[in-house]
Design a protein around this motif. Structure first.
Motif, PDB file in Angstrom:
ATOM      1  N   GLY A  93       0.813  -1.159   0.082  1.00  0.00           N
ATOM      2  CA  GLY A  93      -0.128   0.008  -0.030  1.00  0.00           C
ATOM      3  C   GLY A  93       0.840   1.360   0.183  1.00  0.00           C
ATOM      4  N   LYS A  94       0.098   2.495   0.194  1.00  0.00           N
ATOM      5  CA  LYS A  94       0.790   3.663  -0.011  1.00  0.00           C
ATOM      6  C   LYS A  94       1.525   3.838   1.362  1.00  0.00           C
ATOM      7  N   GLY A  95       1.332   3.582   2.427  1.00  0.00           N
ATOM      8  CA  GLY A  95       2.207   3.735   3.495  1.00  0.00           C
ATOM      9  C   GLY A  95       3.585   2.958   3.350  1.00  0.00           C
ATOM     10  N   ALA A  96       3.897   2.119   2.768  1.00  0.00           N
ATOM     11  CA  ALA A  96       5.012   1.490   2.391  1.00  0.00           C
ATOM     12  C   ALA A  96       5.738   2.204   1.372  1.00  0.00           C
ATOM     13  N   TRP A  97       5.008   3.073   0.535  1.00  0.00           N
ATOM     14  CA  TRP A  97       5.909   3.576  -0.630  1.00  0.00           C
ATOM     15  C   TRP A  97       6.231   5.069   0.329  1.00  0.00           C
TER      16      TRP A  97
ATOM     17  N   VAL B 262      10.655   8.364   2.714  1.00  0.00           N
ATOM     18  CA  VAL B 262      11.224   8.984   3.866  1.00  0.00           C
ATOM     19  C   VAL B 262      12.573   8.428   4.144  1.00  0.00           C
ATOM     20  N   LEU B 263      12.665   7.190   4.284  1.00  0.00           N
ATOM     21  CA  LEU B 263      13.916   6.525   4.260  1.00  0.00           C
ATOM     22  C   LEU B 263      15.131   6.880   3.574  1.00  0.00           C
ATOM     23  N   GLY B 264      14.390   7.034   2.089  1.00  0.00           N
ATOM     24  CA  GLY B 264      15.340   7.485   0.942  1.00  0.00           C
ATOM     25  C   GLY B 264      15.626   9.130   1.329  1.00  0.00           C
ATOM     26  N   PHE B 265      14.924   9.805   2.000  1.00  0.00           N
ATOM     27  CA  PHE B 265      15.319  11.071   2.333  1.00  0.00           C
ATOM     28  C   PHE B 265      16.497  11.104   3.622  1.00  0.00           C
ATOM     29  N   ILE B 266      16.177  10.205   4.453  1.00  0.00           N
ATOM     30  CA  ILE B 266      17.217  10.219   5.799  1.00  0.00           C
ATOM     31  C   ILE B 266      18.595   9.716   5.193  1.00  0.00           C
TER      32      ILE B 266
ATOM     33  N   LEU C  90      12.436   9.123  -5.560  1.00  0.00           N
ATOM     34  CA  LEU C  90      11.176   8.172  -5.393  1.00  0.00           C
ATOM     35  C   LEU C  90       9.837   9.102  -5.113  1.00  0.00           C
ATOM     36  N   LEU C  91       9.920  10.354  -4.557  1.00  0.00           N
ATOM     37  CA  LEU C  91       8.743  11.076  -4.523  1.00  0.00           C
ATOM     38  C   LEU C  91       8.285  11.540  -5.814  1.00  0.00           C
TER      39      LEU C  91
ATOM     40  N   TRP D  21       4.617  10.900 -10.541  1.00  0.00           N
ATOM     41  CA  TRP D  21       4.517  10.569 -12.063  1.00  0.00           C
ATOM     42  C   TRP D  21       3.691   9.590 -12.091  1.00  0.00           C
ATOM     43  N   SER D  22       3.758   8.616 -11.491  1.00  0.00           N
ATOM     44  CA  SER D  22       3.116   7.218 -11.577  1.00  0.00           C
ATOM     45  C   SER D  22       1.552   7.244 -10.801  1.00  0.00           C
ATOM     46  N   LYS D  23       1.376   8.366 -10.393  1.00  0.00           N
ATOM     47  CA  LYS D  23       0.196   8.762  -9.616  1.00  0.00           C
ATOM     48  C   LYS D  23      -0.093   7.708  -8.507  1.00  0.00           C
ATOM     49  N   ARG D  24       0.972   7.235  -7.865  1.00  0.00           N
ATOM     50  CA  ARG D  24       0.805   6.501  -6.700  1.00  0.00           C
ATOM     51  C   ARG D  24       0.513   7.295  -5.420  1.00  0.00           C
ATOM     52  N   MET D  25       0.784   8.548  -5.325  1.00  0.00           N
ATOM     53  CA  MET D  25       0.751   9.271  -4.327  1.00  0.00           C
ATOM     54  C   MET D  25      -0.558   9.664  -4.246  1.00  0.00           C
ATOM     55  N   PHE D  26      -1.410   9.997  -5.130  1.00  0.00           N
ATOM     56  CA  PHE D  26      -2.830  10.609  -4.893  1.00  0.00           C
ATOM     57  C   PHE D  26      -3.871   9.671  -5.436  1.00  0.00           C
ATOM     58  N   SER D  27      -3.544   8.379  -5.722  1.00  0.00           N
ATOM     59  CA  SER D  27      -4.659   7.346  -5.851  1.00  0.00           C
ATOM     60  C   SER D  27      -4.729   6.407  -4.826  1.00  0.00           C
TER      61      SER D  27
END
Length: 142
Positions: free
Chosen positions: A32-36, A41-45, A54-55, A60-66
């Protein structure tokens, strides 16, 4: 005399990397979206360009808003199946009776909450009026 040799094809490095990326994407999609978001966040850290990449990919793949299509479709399928008759008349009658009883209980609970709110409002209003009357008496005595 001709000899035929079997040629074994090994996947190229780009194909192996693509396969690894695809498996990772599928794994994250299944969770799900939580894992993404956690991965981002881990990538930013760890290293901020990874998180930024990743953001950008999520947007781009519309995973953030769907919503997650797998989880959402399962929930929607279950909720739609709740109202559909099963074909077993005994079970359908039991289900209808149980749903009717639950609706009655919900209605009585909501009316109880309404009476409770009304009683609380009345007691608060009465306390306000008593306090106001006391202030008026104190002001008149001075």
């Amino acid at each position: 005399m001709t000899t035929m040799t079997d040629t074994v094809s090994y996947p190229s490095r780009s194909a192996a990397r693509e396969s690894w990326l695809k498996r990772s994407e599928d794994w994250l999609d299944a969770r799900g979206k939580g894992a993404w978001i956690a991965t981002m966040v881990l990538g930013f850290i760890i290293f901020w360009p990874v998180g930024l990449a990743l953001l950008a990919y999520m947007i781009w793949s519309k995973r953030m808003f769907s919503s997650s299509s797998r989880g959402c479709s399962r929930k929607m399928h279950r909720s739609m199946a709740m109202g559909r008759p099963t074909g077993n008349t005994a079970f359908d009658a039991y289900k209808a009776d149980t749903l009717r009883r639950l609706q009655e209980e919900q209605d009585s609970f909501e009316s109880f909450l309404e009476r409770l709110r009304a009683a609380k409002d009345k007691s608060e209003f009465d306390a306000f009026m008593d306090e106001r009357a006391k202030r008026n008496e104190d002001a008149a005595e001075e």
